[in-house]
Design a protein around this motif. Structure first.
Motif, short mmCIF file in Angstrom:
data_model
loop_
_atom_site.label_atom_id
_atom_site.label_comp_id
_atom_site.label_asym_id
_atom_site.label_seq_id
_atom_site.Cartn_x
_atom_site.Cartn_y
_atom_site.Cartn_z
N SER A 4 0.82 -1.21 0.00
CA SER A 4 0.00 0.00 0.00
C SER A 4 0.86 1.26 0.00
O SER A 4 0.49 2.27 -0.59
N LYS A 5 2.02 1.23 0.65
CA LYS A 5 2.93 2.37 0.63
C LYS A 5 3.45 2.60 -0.77
O LYS A 5 3.53 3.75 -1.24
N ILE A 6 3.79 1.54 -1.47
CA ILE A 6 4.29 1.65 -2.84
C ILE A 6 3.21 2.21 -3.75
O ILE A 6 3.48 3.08 -4.59
N VAL A 7 2.00 1.76 -3.57
CA VAL A 7 0.89 2.24 -4.38
C VAL A 7 0.67 3.73 -4.15
O VAL A 7 0.49 4.51 -5.09
N LYS A 8 0.71 4.16 -2.88
CA LYS A 8 0.52 5.57 -2.56
C LYS A 8 1.63 6.42 -3.16
O LYS A 8 1.37 7.50 -3.72
N GLU A 11 1.14 6.74 -6.88
CA GLU A 11 0.06 7.68 -7.20
C GLU A 11 0.54 9.12 -7.10
O GLU A 11 0.21 9.95 -7.94
N LYS A 12 1.34 9.43 -6.07
CA LYS A 12 1.89 10.77 -5.92
C LYS A 12 2.80 11.11 -7.10
O LYS A 12 2.75 12.22 -7.64
N VAL A 17 3.79 13.90 -12.33
CA VAL A 17 4.16 13.76 -13.75
C VAL A 17 3.07 14.37 -14.63
O VAL A 17 3.37 15.12 -15.56
N VAL A 18 1.83 14.06 -14.34
CA VAL A 18 0.72 14.59 -15.14
C VAL A 18 0.65 16.11 -15.01
O VAL A 18 0.46 16.83 -16.00
#
Length: 64
Positions: A4-8, A11-12, A17-18
């Protein structure tokens, strides 16, 4: 937990980047718009005609 830390974090990173891509895109499009306006003003406007009027006139000719 580690997943879950990697996913968060991913996402950041994706959000940044976007956001950065959007800023770069706006800058480039704005630069091309300034170049276009300068070209139209210098070579395509008639006496007393504004850049917007010249662009509308030119677009009207393309539609015909």
């Amino acid at each position: 937990m580690a997943r879950s830390k990697i996913v968060k974090v991913n996402e950041k990173i994706a959000e940044k980047v976007v956001g950065t891509f959007g800023k770069i895109e706006d800058t480039i499009v704005g630069g091309y718009t300034k170049i276009e306006d300068a070209f139209v003003d210098r070579y395509l406007t008639k006496d007393g005609e504004t850049i917007k009027e010249a662009k509308k006139r030119l677009q009207g000719k393309n539609k015909q």
